[in-house]
Design an enzyme around this catalytic site. Structure first.
Site, short mmCIF file in Angstrom:
data_model
loop_
_atom_site.label_atom_id
_atom_site.label_comp_id
_atom_site.label_asym_id
_atom_site.label_seq_id
_atom_site.Cartn_x
_atom_site.Cartn_y
_atom_site.Cartn_z
CD GLU A 66 -11.73 -21.30 -18.42
OE1 GLU A 66 -11.24 -22.30 -18.31
OE2 GLU A 66 -11.33 -21.40 -19.74
CD GLU A 91 -2.56 -23.14 -18.73
OE1 GLU A 91 -1.40 -22.63 -17.94
OE2 GLU A 91 -3.71 -22.93 -18.56
CG ASP A 118 1.02 -13.92 -12.69
OD1 ASP A 118 -0.47 -13.99 -12.52
OD2 ASP A 118 1.74 -14.03 -12.62
CG ASP A 141 -0.66 -27.11 -8.63
OD1 ASP A 141 -1.19 -27.98 -7.22
OD2 ASP A 141 0.28 -27.12 -8.79
CE LYS A 145 4.65 -33.06 -1.40
NZ LYS A 145 5.69 -33.53 -1.16
CG ASP A 177 -9.67 -33.10 -9.09
OD1 ASP A 177 -8.86 -31.81 -8.60
OD2 ASP A 177 -9.64 -34.07 -9.75
CE LYS A 215 -10.74 -37.54 -24.31
NZ LYS A 215 -10.71 -37.43 -26.01
CD GLU A 217 -16.55 -33.12 -13.72
OE1 GLU A 217 -17.35 -32.54 -12.79
OE2 GLU A 217 -15.39 -31.51 -14.45
#
Length: 236
Positions: A66, A91, A118, A141, A145, A177, A215, A217
């Site tokens: 993951e 992470e 990383d 992320d 932009k 999302d 939560k 989502e």
């Protein structure tokens, strides 16, 4: 999580474009406990290089990798629900790493290991080719932009790196999302060689039962926000 893009300007050093931003964050007592007590048990180091994960976990089992587990809630839920599978979470944000480690200790999990660095460097340096059953990328992320799109982790080089590390028949599962990022993911992955899209005519899959609902989502659903899941299987 990173993508690599070289700056070829002669008077500048070579640089790497990151898909994440390091954020400072306060540690709770539980998160610090996770780092202090959980890291020796569950933590893995990039500097250890290529790992034999059968030896790390002490068994042969389906293996999930993951990328960017955040605060670790979904990772813990998945690992607890599938004790017959092994999970490697990566992470960069230390409070999230501490939270996951604290949760792993509290739930007495044995099928979870953690890197705090990383994720793409872990894939390159520590994971053998054709050794993963799944790679998960949930809610990265979106860098919405236009001038930041180069920072998005899902790029052709990412697709190829993940393909190398998946077993034939292994699956890259992504969720976002942000519709524009979902469309970007779909475009990149449909063009990537060696994959089969497991989605329907839209290119997406219904939310898989194995992906926990966060939560964040649930809140988005109440506000009418969509979530897009994509699954791509390595074919060659």
């Amino acid at each position: 999580m990173t993508e690599h893009q070289d700056d070829q300007t002669p008077d500048r050093p070579r640089r790497t474009i990151k898909s994440f931003v390091m954020r400072a964050g306060r540690m709770t007592e539980g998160q610090q406990r996770g780092l202090d007590q959980g890291w020796p048990r569950f933590g893995l180091e990039l500097t250890d290089g290529l790992r034999d994960f059968d030896r790390v976990f002490g068994r042969q089992a389906p293996r999930t990798f993951e990328i960017g587990f955040g605060m670790g809630h979904s990772t813990l839920e998945m690992a607890a629900a599938a004790p017959e599978q092994d999970f490697i979470g990566v992470e960069v944000h230390r409070p999230g790493v501490g939270a996951l480690l604290n949760g792993a200790m509290t739930q007495e999990l044995t099928n979870l290991r953690v890197y705090s660095c990383d994720a793409l460097e872990v894939l390159r340096q520590c994971v053998a080719d054709a050794s993963l059953d799944r790679v998960l990328l949930f809610f990265p992320d979106p860098w919405h932009k236009s001038r930041h799109h180069k920072r998005r982790i899902v790029q052709p080089a990412f697709a190829e790196l993940v393909r190398q590390k998946l077993k034939v028949g292994g699956v890259l599962h992504m969720a976002t999302d942000w519709q524009a990022y979902a469309e970007h993911m779909l475009e990149i992955m449909n063009a990537a060689p060696g994959y089969r899209n497991l989605g329907d005519a839209s290119g997406y899959v219904p939310r898989p039962e194995e992906r926990p609902i966060t939560k964040f989502e649930r809140r988005g659903e109440r506000l009418g926000h969509g979530v897009w899941d994509l699954k791509f299987e390595r074919q060659s």
